[in-house]
Design an enzyme around this catalytic site. Structure first.
Site, PDB file in Angstrom:
ATOM      1  N   HIS A 154     -48.867 -15.551  73.915  1.00 12.59           N
ATOM      2  CA  HIS A 154     -49.866 -16.386  74.585  1.00 12.59           C
ATOM      3  C   HIS A 154     -49.910 -16.082  76.074  1.00 12.59           C
ATOM      4  O   HIS A 154     -49.000 -15.471  76.635  1.00 12.59           O
ATOM      5  CB  HIS A 154     -49.538 -17.869  74.366  1.00 12.59           C
ATOM      6  CG  HIS A 154     -48.344 -18.334  75.150  1.00 12.59           C
ATOM      7  ND1 HIS A 154     -48.440 -18.809  76.442  1.00 12.59           N
ATOM      8  CD2 HIS A 154     -47.021 -18.377  74.833  1.00 12.59           C
ATOM      9  CE1 HIS A 154     -47.239 -19.123  76.878  1.00 12.59           C
ATOM     10  NE2 HIS A 154     -46.360 -18.859  75.930  1.00 12.59           N
ATOM     11  N   CYS A 155     -50.996 -16.553  76.709  1.00  4.68           N
ATOM     12  CA  CYS A 155     -51.080 -16.593  78.172  1.00  4.68           C
ATOM     13  C   CYS A 155     -51.459 -18.028  78.524  1.00  4.68           C
ATOM     14  O   CYS A 155     -50.948 -18.961  77.910  1.00  4.68           O
ATOM     15  CB  CYS A 155     -52.044 -15.537  78.709  1.00  4.68           C
ATOM     16  SG  CYS A 155     -53.658 -15.491  77.894  1.00  4.68           S
ATOM     17  N   THR A 156     -52.332 -18.240  79.496  1.00  8.29           N
ATOM     18  CA  THR A 156     -52.708 -19.619  79.830  1.00  8.29           C
ATOM     19  C   THR A 156     -53.781 -20.136  78.882  1.00  8.29           C
ATOM     20  O   THR A 156     -53.607 -21.164  78.234  1.00  8.29           O
ATOM     21  CB  THR A 156     -53.172 -19.705  81.294  1.00  8.29           C
ATOM     22  OG1 THR A 156     -52.030 -19.480  82.141  1.00  8.29           O
ATOM     23  CG2 THR A 156     -53.743 -21.078  81.616  1.00  8.29           C
TER      24      THR A 156
END
Length: 257
Positions: A154-156
């Site tokens: 994931h990222c943001t």
């Protein structure tokens, strides 16, 4: 004599999970790759950040068997919204966000940012994934080879750094590019922008920055094709992921023939 009824196909598992604390959490399983073999369900998950997960959300991840979380957020992002999930090993592979900084730089010159400016900034960001952040994506591939324990990356927002990572994985597993693009664009159906985020920019710009467009991923894939000689050459020469490693990845993440 009536024909016997055809056996019912079992329903496909859920792809997206409507978690309270993450709106873009989904499974990469079921897409058909090399040799007509489908990507295994419940092995590879992509998401927006996990810092807001509720206890009920955490129970869903535990039920799915998620054992590793790969975090592509930059250092300040991950520090501001840190998390620790019981029984889940945490692997940071920092990719610093560049779009906001570059948008601010443009605004400081007195320019009013337009939607077209934002598209250009996003395309440049994706080219940066290919060129400047290859070591982080190579790190993800090494983790996936080390074990096929169920993993979420994931990222943001789970749309750009995560979107490129998901595309790389699926393309390497032989999933056709149009199907990869379909998965990439699912973010626009699922992801809900947090209230008040980036409220200083015009709404037409925010609509570009908080969504995904084919032009973004295309910018990255065109660079892979035109600057690096295609996916195979990119995997081998840039990510250090040779034919044997690719075969092993397929063995781990594609269903048996």
């Amino acid at each position: 004599m009536p024909h016997p009824p055809l056996p019912l196909q079992p329903p496909e598992p859920s792809r997206a999970f409507p978690l309270a604390g993450a709106t873009n959490f989904r499974d990469l399983g079921g897409y058909v790759g090399h040799g007509g073999r489908a990507v295994k369900w419940r092995r590879l998950f992509r998401s927006d950040h996990l810092a807001g997960l509720t206890p009920e959300d955490q129970a869903v991840l535990a039920e799915l068997g998620v054992a590793r979380a790969v975090d592509f957020r930059g250092k300040a992002e991950s520090a501001a919204y840190a998390y620790a999930l019981p029984g889940v090993a945490y692997h940071p592979l920092h990719i610093e966000p560049t779009v906001v900084q570059r948008a601010l730089e443009l605004q400081r010159t007195g320019r009013q940012l337009t939607a077209q400016d934002a598209v250009g900034l996003m395309q440049d960001t994706y080219r940066g994934f290919v060129r400047d952040n290859a070591p982080r994506f190579a790190g993800l591939f090494r983790l996936l080879l080390a074990s096929d324990a169920p993993t979420v990356f994931h990222c943001t927002a789970g749309k750009d750094r995560t979107g490129f990572a998901a595309a790389l994985i699926l393309l390497t597993l032989g999933v056709p590019r149009d199907v990869v693009m379909h998965d990439y664009l699912l973010t626009n159906t699922l992801y809900q922008r947090p209230p008040g985020m980036g409220s200083h920019a015009p709404e037409e710009v925010l609509r570009v920055l908080w969504r995904v467009q084919e032009e973004f991923l295309d910018a990255a894939l065109h660079m892979v094709d035109n600057d690096f000689g295609g996916l195979q050459a990119y995997l081998v020469d840039v990510l250090g992921f040779d034919a044997a490693a690719q075969k092993e990845l397929a063995g781990r993440y594609l269903q048996a023939a």
